[in-house]
Design an enzyme around this catalytic site. Sequence first.
Site, PDB file in Angstrom:
ATOM      1  N   HIS A  25       0.837  -1.204   0.000  1.00  8.09           N
ATOM      2  CA  HIS A  25       0.000   0.000   0.000  1.00  8.09           C
ATOM      3  C   HIS A  25       0.872   1.255   0.000  1.00  8.09           C
ATOM      4  CE1 HIS A  25      -4.043  -1.830   1.060  1.00  8.09           C
ATOM      5  NE2 HIS A  25      -3.215  -2.849   1.089  1.00  8.09           N
ATOM      6  N   ASP A 126      -6.242   5.476   3.214  1.00 14.33           N
ATOM      7  CA  ASP A 126      -6.367   4.082   2.798  1.00 14.33           C
ATOM      8  C   ASP A 126      -7.575   3.424   3.453  1.00 14.33           C
ATOM      9  OD1 ASP A 126      -5.637   1.687   1.534  1.00 14.33           O
ATOM     10  OD2 ASP A 126      -3.519   1.923   2.047  1.00 14.33           O
ATOM     11  N   SER A 287       7.250  -9.428  -1.614  1.00 10.33           N
ATOM     12  CA  SER A 287       7.762  -9.452  -0.238  1.00 10.33           C
ATOM     13  C   SER A 287       6.742  -9.935   0.781  1.00 10.33           C
ATOM     14  CB  SER A 287       8.242  -8.045   0.149  1.00 10.33           C
ATOM     15  OG  SER A 287       7.169  -7.124   0.086  1.00 10.33           O
ATOM     16  N   HIS A 366       2.954 -13.608  -8.877  1.00  3.71           N
ATOM     17  CA  HIS A 366       1.720 -13.768  -8.114  1.00  3.71           C
ATOM     18  C   HIS A 366       0.577 -12.878  -8.599  1.00  3.71           C
ATOM     19  CE1 HIS A 366       3.940 -10.407  -6.571  1.00  3.71           C
ATOM     20  NE2 HIS A 366       3.011 -10.057  -5.713  1.00  3.71           N
ATOM     21  N   GLU A 374       5.904  -4.585 -14.323  1.00  8.86           N
ATOM     22  CA  GLU A 374       7.364  -4.676 -14.380  1.00  8.86           C
ATOM     23  C   GLU A 374       7.806  -5.736 -15.379  1.00  8.86           C
ATOM     24  OE1 GLU A 374       8.885  -5.362 -10.488  1.00  8.86           O
ATOM     25  OE2 GLU A 374       8.377  -3.366  -9.746  1.00  8.86           O
TER      26      GLU A 374
END
Length: 475
Positions: A25, A126, A287, A366, A374
Amino acid sequence: MSGVENGSAAAAGHIVMFPWLAFGHISPFAQLTRMLVSVDGGFFRVTFLTAAGNVPRVAAMLAEAASSVTVVPLDLPHVSCLPAGASSTAELSADGAELLKIAVDATRPQVAALLAELRPDAVVFDFAMPWVCDVATPLGVKALFFNVYSAATFAFIFVPARCPGGLLPSVHDIAAAPVGFPSDSALATIPAYQAADLSYAFQRFYGMPNVYDRFLACFKGSAGVVMKTCTEMEGPYINYLSAQIGKPLLLAGPVVPEPPQGELEERWSSWLSSFPNNAVVFASFGSETFLSVAAATELLLGLEATNRPFLVVLNFPKGADTESEFRARIPPGLEERVKGRGVLHTGWVQQQQILRHPSVGCYVNHSGFSSVVEGLIAGCRLVLLPMKTDQYINAAVFARELHIGVEVARRSEDGWFGRDDVRDAVAAAMAPGGEGEGMKWREFFLDDAVQKGFAAEFLRELKGLLRATGPNNYN
């Protein structure tokens, strides 16, 4: 107030950013920040709020914009059973992440005091902290909810139509799209294992509002919703959201990651360069996505079966016995069998530089939005292996609607995949025509005029929203 850098006094507008304490986030909030301070001659300056322990990493992410950004640390109040010093979900178990929400909720007095002192034009917040609306609105500060997920994820899970009459959905209910959802969507129904995983959004922990309730409160209390997407990619879902929410939707565009800085480490460059162009399969899951022993074992055996060279990165939650967890996922005899062509690694790597190496031709990931982009802009073929929540939604949209990447086949009832499924997905992605429409979308993401157009339109709409009750400098 204590900051890392001083904002530019020349900027006409002031925005406060307040992301949830997960780097999945924080990163898009940082990307949006860089966009805001770079367009229109630096019209905006930004104050970026995060837990004190995240400040060095956030400051590094915003280093190029430091003259226009102030990073302000928040002190997280003590919460029983939450590890001392915890400042992001990367350091915590799933249960710890729920406790972190309690700590973030408890920063409300600090945030209220900062907003009262700073009197910014807007605060961009958020999903986890809808109470920001209650704090900001009486001060005349526009509260804008930034949804960091895809529009499809937002539309499938978090709209009012998902809970008609306020009744929480069963897993069976979640398997079907909500009423009014785009009828030709690849997400009209989802497999049982994905529905079971998404049911987390409707579960309560420690007496707190569930994720769905927080989302609902965010867009009900906000002046508008910001999303990092565009109509070219998710037009039907954006239209559906607009009808469901009834608030302005501000589209920032897909927010393409900046080119990587620095050279690839010699150990990786040397190894990769020993193979022909487009020969190597790179597998990495970010990560905060962790593969179980069974999943990692099948992945590795599947990559072995491709007969291609491969580099796999497997990571684990902070506090885990990394060596023990890593060894548990390596099938007996695998390292000897793939010696010279297969490398297994745990820990950080220069992902963007690896993806851009000429020898890397396939990227198993994933289905995180940034990871897919990317891989695309690096020119890689994509294999999508989502492991949780929004990743399932992303994979369906990317592979079945945008024709970007090949999904690994899975068993519908429990999501199981085997080594043959991994092997076959890599083979399909690397076959002639396996790139699908990847080249078209790569050109779209790399088109500087297109991306600048998204930024300019976003800024125009943001200024228009702020002008409604804002100062004269928005005229």
